[in-house]
Write an enzyme that holds these catalytic residues in place. Structure first.
Site, short mmCIF file in Angstrom:
data_model
loop_
_atom_site.label_atom_id
_atom_site.label_comp_id
_atom_site.label_asym_id
_atom_site.label_seq_id
_atom_site.Cartn_x
_atom_site.Cartn_y
_atom_site.Cartn_z
N HIS A 65 -8.97 40.30 13.34
CA HIS A 65 -7.99 41.39 13.32
C HIS A 65 -7.85 41.97 14.72
CE1 HIS A 65 -11.01 44.73 13.44
NE2 HIS A 65 -11.76 43.90 12.74
N ASP A 67 -6.26 45.07 15.03
CA ASP A 67 -6.20 46.52 14.89
C ASP A 67 -7.58 47.14 15.13
OD1 ASP A 67 -6.95 45.27 12.42
OD2 ASP A 67 -6.67 47.19 11.38
N ASP A 96 -15.43 45.29 18.09
CA ASP A 96 -14.80 45.16 16.76
C ASP A 96 -13.28 45.16 16.88
OD1 ASP A 96 -14.46 45.05 14.04
OD2 ASP A 96 -15.10 47.10 13.66
N GLU A 126 -6.93 45.55 8.99
CA GLU A 126 -8.30 45.35 8.52
C GLU A 126 -9.07 46.66 8.54
OE1 GLU A 126 -12.56 44.42 8.35
OE2 GLU A 126 -11.50 45.51 9.92
N GLU A 127 -8.82 47.48 9.55
CA GLU A 127 -9.55 48.73 9.68
C GLU A 127 -9.04 49.81 8.73
OE1 GLU A 127 -12.19 48.93 11.07
OE2 GLU A 127 -12.31 47.71 12.89
N GLU A 155 -16.15 38.54 13.22
CA GLU A 155 -16.62 39.93 13.21
C GLU A 155 -17.92 40.05 14.00
OE1 GLU A 155 -15.42 42.68 12.17
OE2 GLU A 155 -13.93 42.28 10.61
N HIS A 340 -16.97 51.16 16.51
CA HIS A 340 -16.35 52.42 16.10
C HIS A 340 -16.92 53.63 16.85
CE1 HIS A 340 -14.81 50.86 11.92
NE2 HIS A 340 -14.67 49.96 12.89
#
EC number: 3.5.1.18
Length: 366
Positions: A65, A67, A96, A126-127, A155, A340
């Site tokens: 992903h 995003d 990530d 995805e997030e 990932e 994150h």
């Protein structure tokens, strides 16, 4: 190395979920030798890149992903202007998972001979809710009769050092809301009230932290984890009318939604209650003797000199969607110590080695 430059370009896109901010177009241009399909659903943009190298052989896909979660305040640099410092690159999405995307982009660019087909499945969803991303691409591939046999989702899986973890499965996720009903009243007249807190107190110990199964060598026990409990009006002279409780179960294949429901119903027997329960993702496991597990394991050990643990730890990911379509899927990427987080960063050495792992996997897959 080209992977570093492509990675930095990806990090410049302010692709806060579900907006790709042009990142998918950039990837399609970089991999123009692949056939491109843009698949949009409910405002979510997805990209399938696919290339058939031969009529025979197997179909290997990479998933990822573009995003990212919002950056927030407190960064030492602009989170969308990658900072190269002391062997690390700082940017939102560094771990990530734009590092993973850059690594497999560069790996597939260099493939000259492959027996079968290679695909890249990319999403900008995805997030967030993750309802209209990878799942929609796989539906499209099924309609075209080009579902992959195997997949690697890049990932960030590694824990203490790069190469120490390959995800071969994931637990499912079951969410529930439990309402214990009572009758509000004055605390001085408890005989005229039905206090749901008192009535539920003895049952609570059979829910909080309870293991619904013993687990096994692949999965931890399916545990009930209470996430919220409340009742009353924050006053001392009124008993509550009801008690609300929320919980989650990260379940292994040993415990189903029906098992959880039956256990809660048995525990609450004799109480006046309502139960709302749903499964947002199902557990899956790719067996250790599967070709994709063995080949990736070999490549990781060859490049990193580390023996990875094959595990199912952590939360859910888009890998679950591959499993739902019968694809043998694994996950492997850089370390996840700053995902994150403020000042998210990735080691340049890890990024380059991840590219080499994927390159070796492709070269030795057939």
């Amino acid at each position: 190395m080209q992977v570093v430059e492509i990675f930095k370009e990806l990090c410049k896109f302010k692709s806060i979920t579900p907006d790709d901010d042009g990142a998918l177009n950039y990837i399609a241009v970089e991999l123009s030798e692949f056939e491109a399909f843009f698949i949009e659903k409910e405002g979510v943009k997805n990209l399938l890149l696919t290339k058939k190298f031969s009529d025979d052989g197997e179909h290997l896909a990479f998933g990822g992903h573009v995003d990212v979660v919002p950056a927030g305040e407190g960064w030492s640099n602009d989170p969308f202007e990658p900072l190269d410092k002391d062997g690390f690159i700082y940017a939102r999405g560094a771990q990530d998972m734009k590092s993973g995307v850059a690594a497999f982009m560069c790996a597939v660019k260099e493939v000259e001979n492959f027996k079968g087909r290679i695909s890249l499945i990319l999403t900008s969803d995805e997030e967030g809710e993750a309802k209209f991303g990878t799942l929609e691409v796989l539906k499209f591939m099924k309609e075209k009769d080009i579902l992959p046999d195997f997949a690697v989702v890049a990932e960030p899986t590694c824990d203490k050092k790069f190469g120490d973890s390959i995800k071969v499965g994931r637990r499912g996720s079951i969410n529930a809301k439990l309402l214990i009903k009572g009758k509000q009243g004055h605390v001085a007249y408890p005989q005229k009230c039905i206090n749901p807190v008192h009535n539920f107190a003895s049952a609570l110990k059979f829910l909080a932290g309870f293991d619904l199964d013993p687990g096994d060598e692949a999965f931890a026990p399916s545990k009930i984890v209470i996430t919220d409990i409340r009742g009353g009006m924050e006053v001392c002279n009124v008993t509550p009318n009801d008690l609300k409780l929320m919980f989650n179960v990260r379940n292994s294949p040993q415990t189903s939604l029906e098992d959880v429901k039956a256990y809660v119903e048995k525990t609450c027997e004799g109480l006046d209650y309502e139960l709302s329960i749903n499964q947002s993702s199902k557990p899956f496991l790719t067996q250790s003797d599967s070709k994709i597990v063995q080949k990736l394991n070999e490549s990781v050990q060859k490049i990193t000199q580390v023996v990875p643990e094959l595990n199912t730890k952590g939360g859910t990911s888009d890998a679950r969607y591959f499993a739902e379509f019968g694809v043998k899927v694994v996950e492997f990427g850089v370390c996840n110590d700053r995902i994150h987080a403020i000042d998210e960063r990735v080691s340049i050495e890890e990024l380059e080695k991840l590219y080499l792992v994927f390159k070796d996997l492709l070269e030795n897959f057939n």
